[in-house]
Design an enzyme around this catalytic site. Structure first.
Site, PDB file in Angstrom:
ATOM      1  N   ASN A   1      54.684  49.807 -18.691  1.00  0.00           N
ATOM      2  CA  ASN A   1      55.908  50.624 -18.766  1.00  0.00           C
ATOM      3  C   ASN A   1      55.999  51.503 -20.010  1.00  0.00           C
ATOM      4  O   ASN A   1      56.735  52.482 -20.013  1.00  0.00           O
ATOM      5  CB  ASN A   1      57.154  49.749 -18.611  1.00  0.00           C
ATOM      6  CG  ASN A   1      57.285  48.698 -19.689  1.00  0.00           C
ATOM      7  OD1 ASN A   1      56.283  48.191 -20.174  1.00  0.00           O
ATOM      8  ND2 ASN A   1      58.490  48.388 -20.071  1.00  0.00           N
TER       9      ASN A   1
ATOM     10  N   GLU B   1      56.202  39.156 -25.913  1.00  0.00           N
ATOM     11  CA  GLU B   1      57.379  39.995 -25.671  1.00  0.00           C
ATOM     12  C   GLU B   1      57.502  40.100 -24.168  1.00  0.00           C
ATOM     13  O   GLU B   1      56.631  40.657 -23.510  1.00  0.00           O
ATOM     14  CB  GLU B   1      57.135  41.376 -26.315  1.00  0.00           C
ATOM     15  CG  GLU B   1      58.376  42.069 -26.731  1.00  0.00           C
ATOM     16  CD  GLU B   1      59.221  41.213 -27.642  1.00  0.00           C
ATOM     17  OE1 GLU B   1      60.266  40.742 -27.181  1.00  0.00           O
ATOM     18  OE2 GLU B   1      58.823  41.004 -28.802  1.00  0.00           O
TER      19      GLU B   1
ATOM     20  N   CYS C   1      62.170  46.844 -20.743  1.00  0.00           N
ATOM     21  CA  CYS C   1      62.596  45.453 -20.972  1.00  0.00           C
ATOM     22  C   CYS C   1      63.983  45.426 -21.603  1.00  0.00           C
ATOM     23  O   CYS C   1      64.669  44.412 -21.557  1.00  0.00           O
ATOM     24  CB  CYS C   1      61.577  44.716 -21.822  1.00  0.00           C
ATOM     25  SG  CYS C   1      61.070  45.624 -23.262  1.00  0.00           S
TER      26      CYS C   1
ATOM     27  N   GLU D   1      58.011  42.138 -33.673  1.00  0.00           N
ATOM     28  CA  GLU D   1      57.092  43.273 -33.744  1.00  0.00           C
ATOM     29  C   GLU D   1      57.775  44.403 -34.496  1.00  0.00           C
ATOM     30  O   GLU D   1      58.991  44.457 -34.594  1.00  0.00           O
ATOM     31  CB  GLU D   1      56.732  43.749 -32.337  1.00  0.00           C
ATOM     32  CG  GLU D   1      56.041  42.664 -31.519  1.00  0.00           C
ATOM     33  CD  GLU D   1      55.283  43.225 -30.337  1.00  0.00           C
ATOM     34  OE1 GLU D   1      54.230  43.842 -30.541  1.00  0.00           O
ATOM     35  OE2 GLU D   1      55.753  43.047 -29.207  1.00  0.00           O
TER      36      GLU D   1
HETATM   37  O1  TXE Z   1      52.916  42.222 -15.553  1.00  0.00           O
HETATM   38  P1  TXE Z   1      51.801  41.275 -16.149  1.00  0.00           P
HETATM   39  P2  TXE Z   1      52.805  43.278 -14.354  1.00  0.00           P
HETATM   40  C1  TXE Z   1      57.603  42.368 -15.552  1.00  0.00           C
HETATM   41  C2  TXE Z   1      58.354  43.162 -14.520  1.00  0.00           C
HETATM   42  C3  TXE Z   1      57.284  43.524 -13.537  1.00  0.00           C
HETATM   43  C4  TXE Z   1      56.409  42.298 -13.579  1.00  0.00           C
HETATM   44  C5  TXE Z   1      54.980  42.478 -13.166  1.00  0.00           C
HETATM   45  O2  TXE Z   1      59.324  42.341 -13.938  1.00  0.00           O
HETATM   46  O3  TXE Z   1      57.817  43.717 -12.262  1.00  0.00           O
HETATM   47  O4  TXE Z   1      56.444  41.894 -14.927  1.00  0.00           O
HETATM   48  O5  TXE Z   1      54.326  43.455 -13.963  1.00  0.00           O
HETATM   49  C6  TXE Z   1      47.756  41.342 -18.315  1.00  0.00           C
HETATM   50  N1  TXE Z   1      45.549  36.742 -18.906  1.00  0.00           N
HETATM   51  N2  TXE Z   1      57.247  43.159 -16.697  1.00  0.00           N
HETATM   52  O6  TXE Z   1      52.076  42.687 -13.186  1.00  0.00           O
HETATM   53  O7  TXE Z   1      50.966  40.741 -15.064  1.00  0.00           O
HETATM   54  C7  TXE Z   1      47.856  42.533 -17.407  1.00  0.00           C
HETATM   55  O8  TXE Z   1      46.566  42.998 -17.054  1.00  0.00           O
HETATM   56  C8  TXE Z   1      45.694  37.762 -19.779  1.00  0.00           C
HETATM   57  C9  TXE Z   1      58.216  43.177 -17.730  1.00  0.00           C
HETATM   58  O9  TXE Z   1      52.265  44.527 -14.865  1.00  0.00           O
HETATM   59  O10 TXE Z   1      52.471  40.317 -17.052  1.00  0.00           O
HETATM   60  C10 TXE Z   1      48.627  43.505 -18.270  1.00  0.00           C
HETATM   61  O11 TXE Z   1      47.742  44.109 -19.226  1.00  0.00           O
HETATM   62  N3  TXE Z   1      46.292  38.911 -19.474  1.00  0.00           N
HETATM   63  C11 TXE Z   1      57.660  43.645 -19.025  1.00  0.00           C
HETATM   64  C12 TXE Z   1      49.617  42.579 -18.990  1.00  0.00           C
HETATM   65  O12 TXE Z   1      49.034  41.274 -18.911  1.00  0.00           O
HETATM   66  C13 TXE Z   1      46.806  39.048 -18.239  1.00  0.00           C
HETATM   67  C14 TXE Z   1      56.702  44.769 -18.937  1.00  0.00           C
HETATM   68  C15 TXE Z   1      51.013  42.549 -18.354  1.00  0.00           C
HETATM   69  O13 TXE Z   1      50.875  42.276 -16.975  1.00  0.00           O
HETATM   70  C16 TXE Z   1      46.706  38.022 -17.285  1.00  0.00           C
HETATM   71  C17 TXE Z   1      55.783  44.655 -17.826  1.00  0.00           C
HETATM   72  C18 TXE Z   1      46.050  36.826 -17.659  1.00  0.00           C
HETATM   73  N4  TXE Z   1      45.901  35.774 -16.826  1.00  0.00           N
HETATM   74  C19 TXE Z   1      56.086  43.878 -16.759  1.00  0.00           C
HETATM   75  N5  TXE Z   1      47.309  38.443 -16.152  1.00  0.00           N
HETATM   76  C20 TXE Z   1      58.780  43.950 -19.994  1.00  0.00           C
HETATM   77  N6  TXE Z   1      59.949  43.351 -19.825  1.00  0.00           N
HETATM   78  O14 TXE Z   1      58.585  44.729 -20.904  1.00  0.00           O
HETATM   79  C21 TXE Z   1      47.768  39.696 -16.381  1.00  0.00           C
HETATM   80  N7  TXE Z   1      47.461  40.070 -17.646  1.00  0.00           N
END
Ligand code: TXE
Length: 478
Positions: free
Chosen positions: A149, A247, A281, A459
């Protein structure tokens, strides 16, 4: 094969797989094919960062300043081009995207200066003839794992302090937005950093991200993303004694009291809930409104929401860009159904919109008549969806605001100094806003939350030193 490769140990490195980067405003527009790392690339990046760590930590702060200052200057000079790329791949509007790029440049400039101001203490010993010195040292190899995002600002606020405080970095951006990450890395690659100090590996979180979490050579992980993945980061890192910082989401309340300037309060809600397509967020997803002005507020906000121009992120006049992808679009729609099943009234929005190009366009949605216990008010939706909750008075509003698993940002609109002061005191959130949207923060001030929103030190700003350094206490005798 892809034109956009990984950056490992000072070289651009290809890999067998590649993934297409698609424009959510126009799914026929392919931004590029980006290399996808496997285990070999992830491990090579970690090895390079570990190898480079010793010389970089000992290399002196002038070089750190010069590299970070170069990176910040180039980002700022190329803000229009980088803003376009960011808007094209993530879907936020061009002005929002350009603003994010500027912020990334400012963050690098800020941490260039911080490299020269690494704090320390000298204190008198309780033992005569002994000196006590407290210094901050680099942690070692830092993995930066970032979400989609904020494709350039969040990487900037992890990579810049990591480098400023003498750490080496392996950067794993989100799958959906490799373009901004690659462009940032290309600038970093030309900044004068020694080989191995900064490395980029693009690929699946479950595979590449997980390797970074599990490798004993990675000393610290800074993660922003979902609660579920955050839990995996915590489990992996605490299991092997690595430092981590999480975060995660928010379910941020904006309280509107009867004494508020109503136009300003509506503007705060509109911005906080719907700008950046609600994909922040810090988005104001719960609008807690004092009963005596509830109907007036809902009516005024509804007419502003309906008037929002949803369209292609690069089109002039667009106020709300598309949702980031089909998965997030479906998730938003599921929550609209959940809200209706729970008895909330959908006042407006939620439907798919057709535009000249095929994209994930959703009309911003507003619920009213909602209870705080409803799932739409407890779980992070992460889209252009907000819900109004009525509260009898400030007491009830504060109680509702705090009744959430999250605690990132919380806002209040009021003209009463007393109510504002009380809200600041009693709010269980890491950031409190008075007469401002819950989203929108400064680049030099600490960022983070309480409860399920964050774990570990804050952060940004000089508080970043808490995570990216380790404290050494030295005793020196005569
Ligand atoms: O998040 P992920 P996604 C929330 C929001 C959204 C949902 C899914 O609700 O609909 O999360 O988003 C990496 N080991 N937010 O799928 O999966 C992944 O590749 C290590 C809120 O994008 O958490 C990416 O680089 N890393 C939030 C990062 O983690 C792993 C902002 C985030 O992905 C991993 C984004 C693993 N096992 C999403 N699996 C906010 N509130 O700011 C995934 N990743």
């Amino acid at each position: 094969m892809s034109a956009f490769n990984h950056y490992i140990d000072g070289e651009w490195v290809s890999s067998a797989g590649a993934a297409r980067n698609i424009n959510p405003s126009d799914t026929d527009d392919v931004i590029g094919e980006y290399a996808q790392a496997g285990r070999a690339e992830a491990e090579a990046a970690i090895a390079a960062a570990a190898q480079a760590s010793g010389a970089w930590r000992a290399g002196g702060v002038q070089r750190r300043f010069d590299c970070l200052d170069f990176i910040g200057s180039e980002i700022l000079a190329r803000k229009d081009e980088l803003g376009r790329l960011l808007a094209r791949e993530e879907g936020k509007t061009l002005p929002e995207a350009t603003g994010e790029v500027v912020r990334a440049g400012q963050i690098f400039k800020f941490f260039a200066g911080e490299a020269l101001r690494i704090p320390g203490d000298a204190t008198a010993s309780v033992r005569p003839g002994v000196d006590v010195e407290v210094t901050r040292e680099p942690v070692g190899v830092v993995a930066a794992i970032t979400p989609w995002n904020f494709p350039i600002a969040i990487p900037a606020w992890k990579i810049a302090p990591a480098l400023a405080y003498g750490n080496t970095v392996v950067f794993k951006p989100a799958e959906l937005v490799p373009g901004s990450a690659w462009a940032l890395s290309e600038i970093i690659a030309r900044s004068g950093l020694p080989a191995g100090v900064f490395n980029l590996v693009m690929g699946e979180g479950r595979e590449v991200g997980q390797i970074l979490l599990d490798d004993p050579r990675v000393d610290a992980v800074s993660f922003t993303g979902s609660v579920g993945t955050g839990a995996r980061v915590a489990a992996a890192c605490s299991g092997r004694g690595a430092r981590f910082q999480l975060e995660m989401g928010g379910k941020n309340p904006l309280v509107v009291l009867a004494d508020a300037d109503m136009d300003a309060a509506v503007a705060c809600a509109l911005n906080g809930a719907f700008f950046s397509t609600g994909q922040r967020c810090t988005a104001s997803s719960r609008l807690i409104v004092e009963t005596s002005v509830h109907d007036q507020f809902v009516e005024a906000l509804t007419s502003r929401v309906k008037a929002l121009r949803v369209g292609h992120a690069l089109a002039e006049g667009t106020e709300i860009g598309p949702v980031v992808d089909q998965g997030q679009f479906d998730k938003n729609r599921r929550y609209l159904d959940i809200g209706k099943e729970e008895g909330a009234a959908l006042v407006c929005g939620g439907e798919r919109l057709e535009r000249d190009t095929p994209g994930f366009y959703m009309a911003p949605a507003l619920f009213a008549g909602t209870g705080n216990h409803m799932r739409i008010n407890q779980e992070e939706i992460f889209g252009p969806v907000a819900a109004v909750i009525a509260a009898a008075d400030l007491d009830e509003a504060v109680a509702i605001a705090n009744d959430t698993p999250f605690g990132l940002s919380a806002g209040i609109c009021t003209t009463s100094l007393k109510s504002a002061a009380r809200f600041k005191r009693e709010s269980r959130a890491g950031m409190v806003m008075v007469n401002l949207p819950t989203a929108g923060v400064d680049y030099h001030a600490p960022f983070g939350g309480t409860k399920a929103s964050s774990q570990g030190p804050r952060e940004q700003g000089r508080y970043a030193a808490e995570f990216y350094t380790t404290v050494k206490t030295a005793y020196v005798g005569a």
